[in-house]
Design an enzyme around this catalytic site. Structure first.
Site, PDB file in Angstrom:
ATOM      1  N   CYS A 193      -0.091  -3.981  -0.843  1.00 56.59           N
ATOM      2  CA  CYS A 193      -0.544  -2.630  -1.193  1.00 56.59           C
ATOM      3  C   CYS A 193       0.271  -1.582  -0.455  1.00 56.59           C
ATOM      4  O   CYS A 193       0.029  -1.312   0.726  1.00 56.59           O
ATOM      5  CB  CYS A 193      -2.029  -2.494  -0.858  1.00 56.59           C
ATOM      6  SG  CYS A 193      -2.671  -0.865  -1.198  1.00 56.59           S
TER       7      CYS A 193
ATOM      8  N   CYS B 234      -1.792   1.409   0.759  1.00 60.27           N
ATOM      9  CA  CYS B 234      -2.602   1.142   1.959  1.00 60.27           C
ATOM     10  C   CYS B 234      -1.718   1.094   3.214  1.00 60.27           C
ATOM     11  O   CYS B 234      -2.099   1.603   4.261  1.00 60.27           O
ATOM     12  CB  CYS B 234      -3.319  -0.194   1.862  1.00 60.27           C
ATOM     13  SG  CYS B 234      -4.021  -0.575   0.275  1.00 60.27           S
ATOM     14  N   ASP B 235      -0.563   0.447   3.109  1.00 64.38           N
ATOM     15  CA  ASP B 235       0.190   0.100   4.319  1.00 64.38           C
ATOM     16  C   ASP B 235       1.543   0.789   4.469  1.00 64.38           C
ATOM     17  O   ASP B 235       2.141   0.749   5.546  1.00 64.38           O
ATOM     18  CB  ASP B 235       0.443  -1.419   4.348  1.00 64.38           C
ATOM     19  CG  ASP B 235      -0.857  -2.200   4.297  1.00 64.38           C
ATOM     20  OD1 ASP B 235      -1.853  -1.707   4.861  1.00 64.38           O
ATOM     21  OD2 ASP B 235      -0.884  -3.282   3.700  1.00 64.38           O
TER      22      ASP B 235
END
Ligand code: NAP
Length: 313
Positions: free
Chosen positions: A135, A138-139
């Protein structure tokens, strides 16, 4: 003592589940919705959603899902942060185990979505969260990826979206695809290939993630499938975006599914078990869009309402 039977239990709170919740709530069926471990589903991890009708400027995935939940709750849907651990569908009413508690249900709408597919390499598994991620939203902004070369694997819309997003942080983004043309939609493919920070690596697969000994990602071993030539590409992060597997393990052996685990529908949203309906990515390997999932959630709610109506008439 037998628990009171819920009219409708909805499993999953992606676009499909929450749309089913809006419709069943408005039909006075007082649905209860169990979120699982990822409330809002995979769309909450995406950045801007540009193709959901009604939002000409796009909408943030998390915001869209929050609005859908509020809309469902406004009509009385009960959304609970809980995970369905087991389902006994052998007779009606059905019995679910939800965070250890017994929940009895007259009907169930399954909208459990799908999870990220993995490459299946041992080194990928060992370096998960140590530079391997599924992701970018997300990261991607983590300090370990800043101004570093990054690798995205895949050739679909997800891989293109991830690669474009990562150009904000990485020095270069290598897009490794096993063929020589992208599967992504034309607009996404064109945007991706036009981005000067994205370097496509065609006809290639990742065979190993380096470096397990250092306990962090330092590069990937890649192999050209046409020439069989192997090479090492230095990078600080590996973003795997090669599609999804449906979250349907709970129903294996009970509900009909195809060889990849996608639940089969008999008529409309009905499954082979009367009273159990499906909607969204857990039963759709063809369209897999937020709007088609929402449409399927609506259909499941209507089928469910008619099923209960026929029983009570
Ligand atoms: P996808 O369309 O199934 O693409 C998966 C990609 O990964 C394909 O290019 C495939 O290669 C490759 N792949 C699969 N298994 C692999 C493996 N083991 N090793 C290496 N490569 C592998 O999945 P997706 O990109 O996640 O998209 C899913 C759906 O969501 C699609 O319908 C897409 O349109 C939609 N989506 C839309 C948006 C948007 O509109 N903004 C964003 C994200 C996703 P091959 O091409 O060779 O099969």
């Amino acid at each position: 003592m037998e628990n009171k039977s819920e009219d409708v239990v909805i499993i999953g709170t992606g676009c499909a589940g929450l749309t089913a919740a809006i419709y069943t709530a408005r039909a006075n069926l007082n649905p209860i919705v169990f979120t699982g471990t990822m409330p809002g589903g995979l769309l909450t991890t995406t950045s801007i959603v540009e193709n959901f009708p009604g939002f000409p400027d796009g909408i943030d995935g998390y915001e869209l899902m929050t609005k859908l939940q509020k809309q469902a709750e406004r009509f009385g849907a009960r959304v609970e942060f809980a995970t369905v651990e087991a389902a006994d569908l052998s007779k009606r009413p059905f019995v679910l185990t939800v965070d250890g508690e017994r929940v009895v249900a007259k009907t169930i709408i399954i909208s459990t979505g799908a999870g990220h597919r993995h490459l299946g390499l041992e080194s990928e598994h060992l370096l998960d969260k140590k530079g391997v991620t599924y992701c970018a939203t997300c990261d991607g902004a983590l300090p370990m990826f800043r101004n570093q070369p990054l690798v995205v694997v895949g050739g679909g819309d997800s891989a293109c979206e991830e690669a474009q997003y990562l150009t904000r942080f990485g020095s270069t983004v290598y897009l490794i695809h096993r063929r020589d043309s992208l599967r992504a939609s034309k607009i996404m493919a064109e945007r991706t290939l036009a981005n000067p920070k994205i370097k496509p690596v065609w006809d290639s697969v990742v065979t190993e993630v380096l470096d397990v000994k250092q306990d962090k990602v330092t590069g990937v071993r890649i192999k050209n499938l046409k020439t069989n030539v192997e090479a090492t590409l230095d990078c600080a992060g590996l973003f795997v975006a090669i599609g999804h597997t449906p979250n349907t393990q709970l129903f294996k052996g009970v509900l009909d599914m195809d060889e990849n685990g996608f639940l089969k529908r008999t008529e409309g949203s009905h499954t082979n078990v009367p009273g159990v309906f499906v909607a969204g990515d857990c039963s759709d390997h063809v369209y897999r869009q937020a709007i088609t999932a929402a449409g399927m959630g609506c259909a499941a709610a209507i089928d469910c309402e008619r099923f209960l109506g026929a029983e009570n008439s």
